[in-house]
Write a protein that holds these residues in place. Structure first.
Motif, PDB file in Angstrom:
ATOM      1  N   LYS A   8      31.443  39.281 107.267  1.00 55.73           N
ATOM      2  CA  LYS A   8      32.056  37.696 108.181  1.00 55.73           C
ATOM      3  C   LYS A   8      31.465  36.775 107.697  1.00 55.73           C
ATOM      4  O   LYS A   8      32.118  35.583 107.677  1.00 55.73           O
ATOM      5  CB  LYS A   8      31.246  38.299 109.823  1.00 55.73           C
ATOM      6  CG  LYS A   8      31.525  37.356 110.781  1.00 55.73           C
ATOM      7  CD  LYS A   8      31.804  37.961 112.439  1.00 55.73           C
ATOM      8  CE  LYS A   8      31.679  36.465 113.724  1.00 55.73           C
ATOM      9  NZ  LYS A   8      31.354  37.416 114.732  1.00 55.73           N
ATOM     10  N   LEU A  34      44.975  41.360 116.388  1.00 52.50           N
ATOM     11  CA  LEU A  34      43.295  41.868 117.603  1.00 52.50           C
ATOM     12  C   LEU A  34      42.141  41.892 116.147  1.00 52.50           C
ATOM     13  O   LEU A  34      42.932  43.043 115.678  1.00 52.50           O
ATOM     14  CB  LEU A  34      43.490  42.362 118.240  1.00 52.50           C
ATOM     15  CG  LEU A  34      44.000  41.848 119.404  1.00 52.50           C
ATOM     16  CD1 LEU A  34      44.128  42.673 120.843  1.00 52.50           C
ATOM     17  CD2 LEU A  34      43.486  40.395 119.948  1.00 52.50           C
ATOM     18  N   GLY A  35      41.213  41.026 115.823  1.00 58.23           N
ATOM     19  CA  GLY A  35      40.035  41.531 116.069  1.00 58.23           C
ATOM     20  C   GLY A  35      40.223  41.500 113.835  1.00 58.23           C
ATOM     21  O   GLY A  35      39.188  41.713 112.864  1.00 58.23           O
ATOM     22  N   ASP A  36      41.834  40.617 113.518  1.00 57.58           N
ATOM     23  CA  ASP A  36      41.451  40.871 111.886  1.00 57.58           C
ATOM     24  C   ASP A  36      40.084  39.685 111.329  1.00 57.58           C
ATOM     25  O   ASP A  36      40.551  39.511 110.331  1.00 57.58           O
ATOM     26  CB  ASP A  36      42.955  40.683 111.362  1.00 57.58           C
ATOM     27  CG  ASP A  36      43.198  41.542 111.153  1.00 57.58           C
ATOM     28  OD1 ASP A  36      42.724  42.498 110.711  1.00 57.58           O
ATOM     29  OD2 ASP A  36      44.376  41.967 111.682  1.00 57.58           O
ATOM     30  N   THR A 132      42.553  43.802 107.354  1.00 54.24           N
ATOM     31  CA  THR A 132      41.618  43.664 107.364  1.00 54.24           C
ATOM     32  C   THR A 132      41.972  45.467 106.390  1.00 54.24           C
ATOM     33  O   THR A 132      42.753  46.014 106.302  1.00 54.24           O
ATOM     34  CB  THR A 132      41.185  44.574 109.046  1.00 54.24           C
ATOM     35  OG1 THR A 132      40.492  43.733 109.967  1.00 54.24           O
ATOM     36  CG2 THR A 132      39.721  45.783 108.554  1.00 54.24           C
ATOM     37  N   GLY A 133      41.123  45.565 105.696  1.00 56.08           N
ATOM     38  CA  GLY A 133      40.970  46.773 105.169  1.00 56.08           C
ATOM     39  C   GLY A 133      40.803  47.952 105.424  1.00 56.08           C
ATOM     40  O   GLY A 133      40.308  48.292 106.570  1.00 56.08           O
ATOM     41  N   LYS A 134      40.256  49.277 105.274  1.00 62.20           N
ATOM     42  CA  LYS A 134      40.037  50.266 105.626  1.00 62.20           C
ATOM     43  C   LYS A 134      38.258  50.189 106.424  1.00 62.20           C
ATOM     44  O   LYS A 134      38.031  50.843 107.154  1.00 62.20           O
ATOM     45  CB  LYS A 134      39.672  51.270 104.299  1.00 62.20           C
ATOM     46  CG  LYS A 134      41.688  52.335 103.861  1.00 62.20           C
ATOM     47  CD  LYS A 134      41.090  53.949 104.312  1.00 62.20           C
ATOM     48  CE  LYS A 134      42.529  54.409 104.523  1.00 62.20           C
ATOM     49  NZ  LYS A 134      42.756  54.443 102.788  1.00 62.20           N
ATOM     50  N   PRO A 136      36.397  48.628 107.978  1.00 65.22           N
ATOM     51  CA  PRO A 136      36.736  47.535 108.977  1.00 65.22           C
ATOM     52  C   PRO A 136      36.106  46.322 108.843  1.00 65.22           C
ATOM     53  O   PRO A 136      36.408  44.671 108.869  1.00 65.22           O
ATOM     54  CB  PRO A 136      35.637  48.255 110.631  1.00 65.22           C
ATOM     55  CG  PRO A 136      35.521  48.989 109.885  1.00 65.22           C
ATOM     56  CD  PRO A 136      35.918  49.625 108.969  1.00 65.22           C
ATOM     57  N   ARG A 139      38.307  42.085 104.182  1.00 65.80           N
ATOM     58  CA  ARG A 139      39.058  41.265 104.616  1.00 65.80           C
ATOM     59  C   ARG A 139      40.309  40.509 103.691  1.00 65.80           C
ATOM     60  O   ARG A 139      39.394  40.622 102.597  1.00 65.80           O
ATOM     61  CB  ARG A 139      38.685  39.877 105.389  1.00 65.80           C
ATOM     62  CG  ARG A 139      38.096  40.236 106.895  1.00 65.80           C
ATOM     63  CD  ARG A 139      39.098  40.721 107.922  1.00 65.80           C
ATOM     64  NE  ARG A 139      38.069  40.435 109.059  1.00 65.80           N
ATOM     65  CZ  ARG A 139      37.488  41.683 109.691  1.00 65.80           C
ATOM     66  NH1 ARG A 139      37.534  42.417 108.776  1.00 65.80           N
ATOM     67  NH2 ARG A 139      36.789  41.434 110.441  1.00 65.80           N
TER      68      ARG A 139
END
Lengths: 151, 345
Positions: A8, A34-36, A132-134, A136, A139
């Motif tokens: 992050k 959502l959440g990316d 998002t990749g595998k 979590p 990015r």
């Protein structure tokens, strides 16, 4: 430009760095699920413009304007979120479009794919896609429309 | 019949998707709701999976006069007998707010009625004063109010109805927004809060352990965007569940949100030795939240718990009317009442 971030903090830092290239008048179109990390990226941009106010989700009110101080060109940073706009019609009724093309305003729009785009917008547009990749936390951030770095 | 010493307040609220008007009677410090008319656009929004702001703004224009007329009729009164108009001036959607505020200003000017602009969040803080609850006396303070809705999650310490201080708020998504967005991820219907609460009744709240964001951090801020992400990855790895597994998922999501809300509220209540804990906002209609917060408050012998009557949890005219009773009328009348979409506490 494609950037991969794994935390992050890195996503925040990328936003902060790119904010240095803003000159005012730009519209930044953000896409991603959502959440990316769209809001995290926007928080980074705001930090790069020295906005100290804590930024919260604009989903409910569609957009939140923030004053920018100590910047030679930009006075207002608008954080918009079109998530609740089920259909891209008459977005003008929300008042958001009034900010577009103002030389002292930067408008960042989450879920911008819901925005009905003019064929030839007169303002510079950056398109930023977050995926998002595998893992979590990973990015992939793809950015187009960036101006060249000033020498 | 209106008694001589009674005050009639016309409350008008149009900050998001409801157009509402109602008449509140205040007589010797006692509240009586004379009418409370709400025109909701929920039916439209159910079809589209969310509030459609531009549809909301247009519908406000269409409905505001019929709603006010009906509110006065049902209260058995007329504008001539109204002593004060209370209008929500923010926070909310600017285009929706404008419809209510300009209508209220016009009525105030035309009929020479004192107008007071109110804060939507303050409305959620005070609407729990309506029957069957009894208004707080001076001994009820200091009080702590948890406001939880689709746009807000805030903890406010009140020394009186005029003096308060924000202790904390969400740093990202609001609790109600978290219900809506996780419900959408799980392909449930809108609004997400009631959909999750209903399925949660038959679920095991301990089935899935989601992270409790901020619960163990000092301070009174909240964060809910991490829970949204956690739910997303749970669904990616396990698929959208059916039957009992869906009940368990909903119960676990709801319990995570409640644990954080209750945990922070009780901690603040102890720290500030409050006499009363108040609940407000649309999410205060959630039965599990009401029950668990009430149960947690019983551990504090000096503290009472007050939750709003279920009729007044979601946006309605009494938010403006009761807030308008506690907000002083300013001298410049209707001229001084302006929309502020970013109005904070």
């Amino acid at each position: 430009m494609i950037v991969r971030t794994t935390t992050k903090r890195q996503t925040l830092a990328l936003g902060k760095k790119l904010a240095q290239r803003l000159r005012g008048g730009e519209a930044l179109y953000l896409s991603g699920d959502l959440g990316d990390g769209k809001t995290t990226f926007v928080k980074g941009l705001a930090a790069g413009l020295n906005i100290r106010t804590s930024m919260t989700s604009p989903t409910f009110v569609i957009f939140k304007p923030y004053p920018v101080r100590h910047h030679k060109a930009i006075t207002t940073f608008v954080h918009a979120d079109l998530y609740r706009l089920a259909k891209a019609t008459a977005i003008a009724d929300t008042g958001l479009t009034e900010y577009f093309g103002q030389p002292n305003v930067v408008t960042v729009i989450e879920w911008a794919d819901r925005l009905p785009l003019p064929i030839r917008p007169t303002w510079p547009i950056w398109r930023i896609n977050l995926r998002t990749g595998k893992n979590p936390n990973h990015r992939t951030i793809t950015i187009t429309g960036l101006p060249r770095k000033r020498k | 019949m209106k008694k001589n010493d009674a005050m009639f307040i016309l409350g008008i609220e149009s900050s998001c998707d409801e157009t509402a008007a109602g008449v509140l009677e205040v007589s010797r410090g006692k509240f009586t709701v004379r009418s409370n008319i709400v025109h909701s656009q929920l039916a439209i929004h159910r079809r589209t999976g969310g509030v459609v702001p531009e549809v909301a703004a247009r519908a406000h224009v269409e409905w505001i006069i019929p709603v006010i007329t009906k509110a006065l009729q049902q209260a058995g009164t007329t504008l001539n007998k109204i002593d004060r108009i209370a209008i929500t001036r923010g926070p909310g959607l600017v285009t929706s707010l404008l419809v209510g505020v300009e209508t209220a200003r016009t009525l105030a000017l035309a009929k020479n009625i004192p107008l007071v602009g109110t804060n939507h969040l303050f409305g959620h803080m005070v609407v729990n004063q309506l029957p069957p609850n009894r208004p707080l006396t001076a001994r009820g303070f200091p009080a702590l109010c948890l406001v939880v809705s689709g746009g807000h999650t805030e903890l406010i310490l009140l020394r009186s109805w005029q003096r308060w201080q924000k202790l904390g708020a969400t740093l990202d998504d609001a609790a109600g927004e978290c219900f809506d967005k996780t419900a959408k991820l799980a392909s449930l219907s809108y609004p997400g809060g009631p959909a999750i609460a209903k399925l949660a009744i038959d679920g095991n709240p301990a089935a899935i352990t989601f992270p409790r964001p901020m619960l163990n951090k000092p301070g009174y801020n909240f964060s809910f965007s991490g829970l949204k992400t956690a739910v997303r990855y749970h669904l990616r790895d396990h698929g959208i569940p059916n039957g009992k597994a869906m009940n368990d998922l909903c119960a676990s999501i709801q319990q995570t949100i409640i644990d954080v809300l209750v945990g922070k509220t009780i901690r603040a209540a102890k720290r500030y030795n409050v006499k009363t804990i108040l609940l407000g906002g649309g999410v205060s209609a959630n039965r599990a939240l009401r029950e668990q917060l009430a149960a947690a408050v019983t551990a504090l012998p000096q503290t009472n718990f007050i939750a709003p009557n279920l009729n007044y949890c979601t946006d309605n005219s009494m938010l403006a009317a009761v807030a308008g009773y506690y907000t002083p009328v300013r001298a410049n009348g209707w001229r001084g009442v302006r929309v502020d979409p970013n109005l904070s506490l």
